[in-house]
Scaffold this active site. Sequence first.
Site, PDB file in Angstrom:
ATOM      1  N   HIS A  55       0.853  -1.184   0.000  1.00  0.00           N
ATOM      2  CA  HIS A  55       0.000   0.000   0.000  1.00  0.00           C
ATOM      3  C   HIS A  55       0.893   1.240   0.000  1.00  0.00           C
ATOM      4  O   HIS A  55       2.018   1.203   0.508  1.00  0.00           O
ATOM      5  CB  HIS A  55      -0.886   0.017   1.244  1.00  0.00           C
ATOM      6  CG  HIS A  55      -2.001  -0.978   1.201  1.00  0.00           C
ATOM      7  ND1 HIS A  55      -3.158  -0.833   1.935  1.00  0.00           N
ATOM      8  CD2 HIS A  55      -2.163  -2.131   0.508  1.00  0.00           C
ATOM      9  CE1 HIS A  55      -3.957  -1.846   1.706  1.00  0.00           C
ATOM     10  NE2 HIS A  55      -3.372  -2.653   0.843  1.00  0.00           N
ATOM     11  N   GLU A  57       0.957   3.906   1.745  1.00  0.00           N
ATOM     12  CA  GLU A  57       1.432   4.349   3.061  1.00  0.00           C
ATOM     13  C   GLU A  57       2.620   3.517   3.537  1.00  0.00           C
ATOM     14  O   GLU A  57       3.580   4.050   4.086  1.00  0.00           O
ATOM     15  CB  GLU A  57       0.311   4.239   4.117  1.00  0.00           C
ATOM     16  CG  GLU A  57      -0.908   5.090   3.818  1.00  0.00           C
ATOM     17  CD  GLU A  57      -2.012   4.355   3.078  1.00  0.00           C
ATOM     18  OE1 GLU A  57      -3.191   4.665   3.330  1.00  0.00           O
ATOM     19  OE2 GLU A  57      -1.703   3.471   2.243  1.00  0.00           O
ATOM     20  N   CYS A  85      -6.339   2.305   5.511  1.00  0.00           N
ATOM     21  CA  CYS A  85      -7.023   1.094   5.954  1.00  0.00           C
ATOM     22  C   CYS A  85      -6.477   0.714   7.340  1.00  0.00           C
ATOM     23  O   CYS A  85      -5.525   1.325   7.834  1.00  0.00           O
ATOM     24  CB  CYS A  85      -6.790  -0.047   4.958  1.00  0.00           C
ATOM     25  SG  CYS A  85      -5.104  -0.685   4.955  1.00  0.00           S
ATOM     26  N   CYS A  88      -2.673  -0.190   7.378  1.00  0.00           N
ATOM     27  CA  CYS A  88      -1.801   0.980   7.272  1.00  0.00           C
ATOM     28  C   CYS A  88      -1.871   1.839   8.530  1.00  0.00           C
ATOM     29  O   CYS A  88      -0.856   2.333   9.011  1.00  0.00           O
ATOM     30  CB  CYS A  88      -2.152   1.795   6.039  1.00  0.00           C
ATOM     31  SG  CYS A  88      -1.757   0.919   4.506  1.00  0.00           S
TER      32      CYS A  88
END
Length: 153
Positions: A55, A57, A85, A88
């Site tokens: 992801h 992040e 999410c 993260c």
Amino acid sequence: MVDIHLQYFQLAIREARKALVKKEVPVGAVVVNTKGEVVGRGFNQTHTKKDGLMHAELVALRQAQKKIGDWRMDEVSMYVTLEPCLMCLGALGNARVKNVYYLLADPLFGSVESKMSRAQLKKLFPKLNCQRMKDDGTVAELMKGFFRDLRKR
């Protein structure tokens, strides 16, 4: 939006566009230190790398930790185009990131406002400051365009 935030969000949006080019969900993130220097950048690469941990992040956070030379990110801020999410958010909280600024809520997976209350967030990560900023429509349009194209494929 405050000009300083705008500058970093523009960089995060640039990262999101990199994801879009690779047919990834267009999410981008940048990590900024107290001097205002960008120490980490990332965009979604889950499909490209075939890794669910890629992801935006987490990519940006890893880069920042490598550059800073420590896993503790006590004084950094992250700018991300989409509400983080739970995975993260957990990584950001555990890395002790000070501030997380994001533009667009994610009703399906977002864990700052969409799936948790402020009280729950503070209980989990008392030192993590999360703040949604106003999207001028740029990020919303990137996301709509991505999912519209995905449905056509």
